[in-house]
Design an enzyme around this catalytic site. Structure first.
Site, PDB file in Angstrom:
ATOM      1  N   CYS A 101     -17.984  -7.182  -5.596  1.00 29.98           N
ATOM      2  CA  CYS A 101     -18.532  -6.097  -6.408  1.00 29.98           C
ATOM      3  C   CYS A 101     -18.697  -6.553  -7.858  1.00 29.98           C
ATOM      4  O   CYS A 101     -17.727  -6.962  -8.507  1.00 29.98           O
ATOM      5  CB  CYS A 101     -17.634  -4.868  -6.351  1.00 29.98           C
ATOM      6  SG  CYS A 101     -18.247  -3.505  -7.363  1.00 29.98           S
TER       7      CYS A 101
ATOM      8  N   ARG B 283     -27.109  10.233  -0.445  1.00 23.32           N
ATOM      9  CA  ARG B 283     -26.549   9.103   0.293  1.00 23.32           C
ATOM     10  C   ARG B 283     -25.939   9.564   1.615  1.00 23.32           C
ATOM     11  O   ARG B 283     -26.175  10.681   2.052  1.00 23.32           O
ATOM     12  CB  ARG B 283     -25.544   8.372  -0.595  1.00 23.32           C
ATOM     13  CG  ARG B 283     -26.211   7.796  -1.849  1.00 23.32           C
ATOM     14  CD  ARG B 283     -25.338   6.805  -2.565  1.00 23.32           C
ATOM     15  NE  ARG B 283     -26.010   6.211  -3.710  1.00 23.32           N
ATOM     16  CZ  ARG B 283     -25.463   5.267  -4.478  1.00 23.32           C
ATOM     17  NH1 ARG B 283     -24.253   4.818  -4.209  1.00 23.32           N
ATOM     18  NH2 ARG B 283     -26.129   4.777  -5.507  1.00 23.32           N
TER      19      ARG B 283
ATOM     20  N   CYS C 158     -15.122   4.371  -6.209  1.00 17.52           N
ATOM     21  CA  CYS C 158     -15.588   4.518  -4.829  1.00 17.52           C
ATOM     22  C   CYS C 158     -14.466   4.936  -3.876  1.00 17.52           C
ATOM     23  O   CYS C 158     -14.732   5.524  -2.831  1.00 17.52           O
ATOM     24  CB  CYS C 158     -16.213   3.215  -4.342  1.00 17.52           C
ATOM     25  SG  CYS C 158     -17.738   2.790  -5.200  1.00 17.52           S
TER      26      CYS C 158
ATOM     27  N   LYS D  85     -27.296   9.064  -8.227  1.00 16.11           N
ATOM     28  CA  LYS D  85     -26.928   9.212  -6.819  1.00 16.11           C
ATOM     29  C   LYS D  85     -26.414  10.618  -6.530  1.00 16.11           C
ATOM     30  O   LYS D  85     -25.947  11.326  -7.429  1.00 16.11           O
ATOM     31  CB  LYS D  85     -25.873   8.186  -6.440  1.00 16.11           C
ATOM     32  CG  LYS D  85     -24.566   8.287  -7.237  1.00 16.11           C
ATOM     33  CD  LYS D  85     -23.661   7.114  -6.919  1.00 16.11           C
ATOM     34  CE  LYS D  85     -22.435   7.096  -7.825  1.00 16.11           C
ATOM     35  NZ  LYS D  85     -21.603   5.894  -7.609  1.00 16.11           N
TER      36      LYS D  85
ATOM     37  N   CYS E 242     -11.111   0.334  -2.646  1.00 16.01           N
ATOM     38  CA  CYS E 242     -12.509  -0.095  -2.607  1.00 16.01           C
ATOM     39  C   CYS E 242     -12.581  -1.611  -2.432  1.00 16.01           C
ATOM     40  O   CYS E 242     -11.572  -2.322  -2.481  1.00 16.01           O
ATOM     41  CB  CYS E 242     -13.224   0.330  -3.884  1.00 16.01           C
ATOM     42  SG  CYS E 242     -12.677  -0.562  -5.359  1.00 16.01           S
TER      43      CYS E 242
ATOM     44  N   CYS F 152     -12.608  -0.401 -10.484  1.00 15.99           N
ATOM     45  CA  CYS F 152     -13.283   0.019 -11.719  1.00 15.99           C
ATOM     46  C   CYS F 152     -13.369   1.541 -11.725  1.00 15.99           C
ATOM     47  O   CYS F 152     -13.124   2.192 -10.706  1.00 15.99           O
ATOM     48  CB  CYS F 152     -14.673  -0.611 -11.818  1.00 15.99           C
ATOM     49  SG  CYS F 152     -15.936   0.223 -10.825  1.00 15.99           S
TER      50      CYS F 152
ATOM     51  N   LYS G  70     -24.168  12.921  -3.437  1.00 12.10           N
ATOM     52  CA  LYS G  70     -23.295  12.790  -2.280  1.00 12.10           C
ATOM     53  C   LYS G  70     -22.990  14.151  -1.672  1.00 12.10           C
ATOM     54  O   LYS G  70     -22.699  15.107  -2.396  1.00 12.10           O
ATOM     55  CB  LYS G  70     -21.994  12.082  -2.675  1.00 12.10           C
ATOM     56  CG  LYS G  70     -22.227  10.650  -3.181  1.00 12.10           C
ATOM     57  CD  LYS G  70     -20.940   9.956  -3.573  1.00 12.10           C
ATOM     58  CE  LYS G  70     -21.212   8.509  -3.981  1.00 12.10           C
ATOM     59  NZ  LYS G  70     -19.965   7.799  -4.371  1.00 12.10           N
TER      60      LYS G  70
ATOM     61  N   ARG H  61     -25.740  -1.644   3.482  1.00 12.28           N
ATOM     62  CA  ARG H  61     -24.988  -0.445   3.876  1.00 12.28           C
ATOM     63  C   ARG H  61     -25.837   0.386   4.831  1.00 12.28           C
ATOM     64  O   ARG H  61     -27.013   0.642   4.561  1.00 12.28           O
ATOM     65  CB  ARG H  61     -24.633   0.365   2.622  1.00 12.28           C
ATOM     66  CG  ARG H  61     -23.769   1.577   2.846  1.00 12.28           C
ATOM     67  CD  ARG H  61     -23.517   2.297   1.528  1.00 12.28           C
ATOM     68  NE  ARG H  61     -22.737   1.501   0.610  1.00 12.28           N
ATOM     69  CZ  ARG H  61     -22.796   1.620  -0.719  1.00 12.28           C
ATOM     70  NH1 ARG H  61     -23.609   2.497  -1.277  1.00 12.28           N
ATOM     71  NH2 ARG H  61     -22.041   0.866  -1.486  1.00 12.28           N
TER      72      ARG H  61
END
Length: 570
Positions: free
Chosen positions: A441, A150, A484, A215, A435, A480, A217, A81
């Site tokens: 994934c 991120r 995302c 994480k 996603c 899931c 964002k 990414r």
């Protein structure tokens, strides 16, 4: 810096905290693992560290069982990414990514919901070459994943181009300011000379040796467009435009979409506005917020480690007080703003003498098929384009800053390759996001990208029956509950529960300012269509003038209004 409550947690540090602690500032044994040729995989600890370098190890789940029956190793490969603040790339960078996808990857590019590129299918022995070729095009993957800040998002919509450049620069400044300081990435991938005894001389003055608990964002929005879904971000900056000039930003904190099925201690949450800051103070505010999460985030239970849970444990007044103390000055009162939508505006649009073309890229997958040579068409455009490319938060693409002279040439290529702005599609399809999910994934419980287009085709039949084909409705699907695709902000949303089964949610706000609520659990396609049919019929007959679908299902009692993630499950 205040130290009260530093590293508060419910129990002992999680294993990930130990991995970071012994990693020598994110080095681990990545060099040795990628030099090992006996396996296409890397050890689990290094796999976790690799995320900080912008990559995940994956395997092809479509053939996993067959490989196991043949007593063969899974087909391991890596997703890479890019860090691409604001989603802006040059034509040369587009061509580089296209070449890498076709040389080392699976022949496709993924435009993500965080406005960046993903490559899939990179083999272990091609990782270093891939990253080095990105570097030559002035791109990197540092901190694109992992327990750090991120990719910083920024409003992409072309009709706001008169101030887009200024806000885009702010997003770049935030991104650069919050980068980890370790030289591990440069040593491992770019052959930079190693720092001797690096663990003794290196430091992370902002992140610390353990980085963040989870994480983080950040997004920057320009009203009336909420295309970055600002309320889904851990930290957000809402541009305040007065008299045609950027005055500063309202600051939002504590958003996040992920949760865990069956665990009511986890939930999506909306960010809340906490004040206003001047343009020149944005990076300082971002840094201090990062240090608060560093010091107070849960390092014991990763499912409860996001910033939203830190705020919900301590309270918003605590956050404001802690932030003002660390800044040494107080945020001002928030200023008025208004969001109208969170999607893209398709087709050609002119602004200040420059032209912008927004193309519909279904679920962000750039590839060629016999019927639709999308990748080839965009490659040919990149060869002649002199402006930039903007990847949008809805996984679409803007060919931006096209000169009047060049517009005809690009339009001819659009026609030659049949590229589409999606206006022939239903408004529902144009407002869809999915996603990646299966087959790559490892977290996916159900299909998303490969399934949502066909489901929408069947839903479109119901829309046509009710005269709703052109009604703007936001629909999202995630394989899931990590979410995302930001499904909790879909007026209609599906979160994978098992192969072919989804939890169905209704009632989010069209402008991305209200969460939805679960309407049915663990249902398949037949029940999805049977469920939607009477609701659409009801909506067509009894909606108020200009009433959006999410507002309608709340008003008419299909689902209760969700005012906070704290009542998402009640």
């Amino acid at each position: 810096m205040t130290t009260k409550g530093v590293n508060q947690q419910a129990g002992p540090p999680s294993e990930m905290e130990h991995i970071k602690d012994r990693s020598n500032f994110l080095r681990g044994t990545l060099v040795e693992s990628f030099e090992e040729r006996l396996t296409a995989s890397i050890p689990d600890d290094d796999g976790k560290l690799l995320k900080f370098h912008g990559s995940y190890m994956q395997d092809d789940r479509d053939i996993r069982n067959e490989r196991k029956r043949q007593k063969l190793e899974p087909v391991y490969a890596f997703m890479i990414r890019v860090r691409l603040a604001g989603g802006v790339a040059t034509p040369d960078q587009w061509l580089t990514m296209d070449n890498l996808a076709n040389t080392y990857g699976n022949g496709t590019l993924k435009l993500t919901t965080r406005q960046t590129f993903q490559l899939h299918g990179i083999l272990k022995w091609n990782m270093k070459k891939t990253i080095q070729e990105m570097d030559q095009a002035l791109m990197d993957t540092i901190a694109a994943c992992g327990d750090v800040n991120r990719n910083v998002m920024s409003t992409a919509n072309p009709y706001q181009s008169d101030i887009h450049a200024e806000v885009y620069e702010v997003s770049k400044q935030i991104s650069d300011h919050l980068l980890p300081k370790t030289r591990a990435y440069h040593e491992i991938w770019l052959d930079e000379e190693k720092v001797l005894e690096s663990s003794k001389v290196e430091s992370e003055p902002m992140y610390g040796p353990l980085y963040l608990p989870r994480k983080f964002k950040i997004g920057v929005a320009i009203p009336p467009s909420n295309d970055v879904d600002i309320y889904s971000q851990d930290l957000g900056f809402i541009a305040i435009i007065e008299d045609g000039k950027l005055q500063g930003f309202n600051v939002t904190a504590g958003g996040g979409m992920g949760m865990t099925h069956g665990d009511t201690d986890t939930y999506p949450q909306l960010a809340r506005v906490i004040g206003f800051c001047p343009v020149d103070k944005v990076s300082e505010v971002a840094e201090k917020i990062i240090t608060i999460q560093r010091d107070f985030g849960n390092r014991s239970e990763r499912k409860n480690a996001r910033f939203k849970y830190t705020i919900d444990r301590h309270g918003l007044p605590w956050l404001k007080e802690e932030l003002n103390e660390r800044l040494g000055w107080d945020l001002e009162e928030a200023r008025p703003f208004h969001f109208e939508h969170n999607g893209d505006r398709y087709g050609w649009l002119e602004n200040d003498g420059k032209w912008h073309l927004t193309l519909f890229i279904e679920n962000g997958r750039v590839k060629d098929t016999e019927e639709y040579p999308l990748m080839t068409g965009l490659r040919e455009i990149a060869k002649v384009h002199t402006g930039d490319f903007r990847l949008t938060p809805s996984q679409n693409l803007i060919i931006s800053n096209v000169s009047r002279k060049n517009k005809k040439k690009i339009d001819e290529l659009v026609q030659q390759y049949g590229l589409t702005d999606g206006k022939e599609n239903s408004a529902l399809r144009r407002n869809s996001i999915a996603c990646v999910a299966l087959p790559t994934c490892g977290l996916a419980m159900a299909e998303a990208e490969r399934y949502l287009p066909s489901l929408i085709s069947k839903i479109e039949d119901i829309l046509d029956e009710n005269g709703l084909r052109d009604e703007e409705i936001v629909i999202r699907m995630s394989g899931c509950p990590n979410s995302c695709s930001r499904p909790a902000l879909g007026e209609i949303a599906f979160i994978g529960k098992a192969p072919g089964k989804y939890n169905m949610y209704l009632g989010a706000g069209f402008a991305g300012d209200r969460l939805n609520k679960m309407y049915k659990e663990n249902i398949g396609e037949e029940e999805i269509l049977e469920t939607l049919k009477p609701i659409f019929s009801h909506y067509a007959k009894e909606r108020n003038e200009k009433e959006h679908f999410g507002d309608f299902v709340v008003r008419t009692g299909y689902v209760a209004e969700v005012t906070s993630g704290l009542n998402f499950h009640t």
